[in-house]
Design an enzyme around this catalytic site. Sequence first.
Site, PDB file in Angstrom:
ATOM      1  N   PRO A   2       0.830  -1.209   0.000  1.00  0.00           N
ATOM      2  CA  PRO A   2       0.000   0.000   0.000  1.00  0.00           C
ATOM      3  C   PRO A   2       0.868   1.266   0.000  1.00  0.00           C
ATOM      4  O   PRO A   2       1.887   1.307   0.699  1.00  0.00           O
ATOM      5  CB  PRO A   2      -0.797  -0.095   1.294  1.00  0.00           C
ATOM      6  CG  PRO A   2      -0.515  -1.417   1.884  1.00  0.00           C
ATOM      7  CD  PRO A   2       0.682  -1.992   1.215  1.00  0.00           C
ATOM      8  N   GLU A   3       0.488   2.226  -0.785  1.00  0.00           N
ATOM      9  CA  GLU A   3       1.183   3.511  -0.792  1.00  0.00           C
ATOM     10  C   GLU A   3       0.319   4.559  -0.078  1.00  0.00           C
ATOM     11  O   GLU A   3      -0.772   4.250   0.394  1.00  0.00           O
ATOM     12  CB  GLU A   3       1.499   3.929  -2.224  1.00  0.00           C
ATOM     13  CG  GLU A   3       2.546   3.013  -2.867  1.00  0.00           C
ATOM     14  CD  GLU A   3       3.226   3.666  -4.058  1.00  0.00           C
ATOM     15  OE1 GLU A   3       3.228   4.905  -4.148  1.00  0.00           O
ATOM     16  OE2 GLU A   3       3.751   2.922  -4.901  1.00  0.00           O
ATOM     17  N   ARG A 115       1.429 -11.847   5.478  1.00  0.00           N
ATOM     18  CA  ARG A 115       2.880 -11.958   5.297  1.00  0.00           C
ATOM     19  C   ARG A 115       3.685 -11.382   6.459  1.00  0.00           C
ATOM     20  O   ARG A 115       4.910 -11.503   6.489  1.00  0.00           O
ATOM     21  CB  ARG A 115       3.281 -11.319   3.967  1.00  0.00           C
ATOM     22  CG  ARG A 115       2.696 -12.123   2.805  1.00  0.00           C
ATOM     23  CD  ARG A 115       3.194 -11.649   1.480  1.00  0.00           C
ATOM     24  NE  ARG A 115       4.638 -11.779   1.348  1.00  0.00           N
ATOM     25  CZ  ARG A 115       5.326 -11.328   0.307  1.00  0.00           C
ATOM     26  NH1 ARG A 115       4.709 -10.714  -0.670  1.00  0.00           N
ATOM     27  NH2 ARG A 115       6.627 -11.484   0.257  1.00  0.00           N
ATOM     28  N   ARG A 154      22.086  16.654  -3.831  1.00  0.00           N
ATOM     29  CA  ARG A 154      21.954  15.187  -3.880  1.00  0.00           C
ATOM     30  C   ARG A 154      22.337  14.652  -5.232  1.00  0.00           C
ATOM     31  O   ARG A 154      21.821  15.066  -6.248  1.00  0.00           O
ATOM     32  CB  ARG A 154      20.511  14.776  -3.562  1.00  0.00           C
ATOM     33  CG  ARG A 154      20.195  15.067  -2.149  1.00  0.00           C
ATOM     34  CD  ARG A 154      19.079  14.271  -1.574  1.00  0.00           C
ATOM     35  NE  ARG A 154      19.009  14.672  -0.189  1.00  0.00           N
ATOM     36  CZ  ARG A 154      19.523  13.960   0.806  1.00  0.00           C
ATOM     37  NH1 ARG A 154      20.071  12.791   0.580  1.00  0.00           N
ATOM     38  NH2 ARG A 154      19.478  14.414   2.040  1.00  0.00           N
TER      39      ARG A 154
END
Length: 273
Positions: A2-3, A115, A154
């Site tokens: 799930p996001e 899981r 970055r």
Amino acid sequence: MPELPEVETVANGVHARVHGQRIVGVWTSNKPQTFKSAPDEIVETLTGSRIDRVHRVGKTIVVDLMRKKQPAQFLVHLGMTGRLLVSAPETPVPHHTHAILSLSGGQELRFVDARRFGRLSVVKSATDEQRYAGPGAEPLTIGLEDFVALFRGRKTPIKAALLNQSLLHGVGNIYADEALFHAGIRSTRHAGRLTRAELTRLRAALVKVLTAAIKLGGSSVSDYVDANGVAGFFQLHHHVYSRTGEPCRVCGTPIKRIVLAGRGTHYCPTCQH
Ligand SMILES: [Zn+2]
């Protein structure tokens, strides 16, 4: 997995059904992986508490509790397959149920996780400094200056930086690919070399794709269901994610797939530079 939009959908669904109720009893399975706080501590913190609000911080579902006039929190991380269900007590308890909260309204809040990558924990004293804030910044509310500053200097690809939960929390593989498509930015670009104009577009694209997914009830991940057990339905609307070889919805160029930061990464070679 799930996001952010799925987690927000579940949190909102659970909030609508349980806020204002008191937790009158707690059962836990005592499976060690599931419990980031000791099960005894979870039972002690939750029992007798009132649920004031259920909301999302990053990809964590945060249940704000009031316990003897002191704020506390119950944190639910769904992991890969975790589900939070509001059920009538007579509904058969599914396999892989790890926690059941009996509520004053007569229903049960159940955490089910086949899981076992999901995690349950409590913040016993959720004062302003101790409230759960998550590892990074919130992608839906971060301001432009803070967003630009996140990526300064970055050298990692922008896709990897978007997945770095200590920078922005809650953005996963699907919405990173989709946001980069809508912003017209190639996933492999060095984060620190993006222009201010590109980062402005990227921030707007992230808000757009995440908000659209929340409105549609979250994405279609096979194990994802909302608090009523209804499957999500967003997959049809993806522009690049999981569309390798299919024509770009804007220009018709076949969508390409590469592996970046260990994740399948989808993009349009024409629309994204
Ligand atoms: Zn295209």
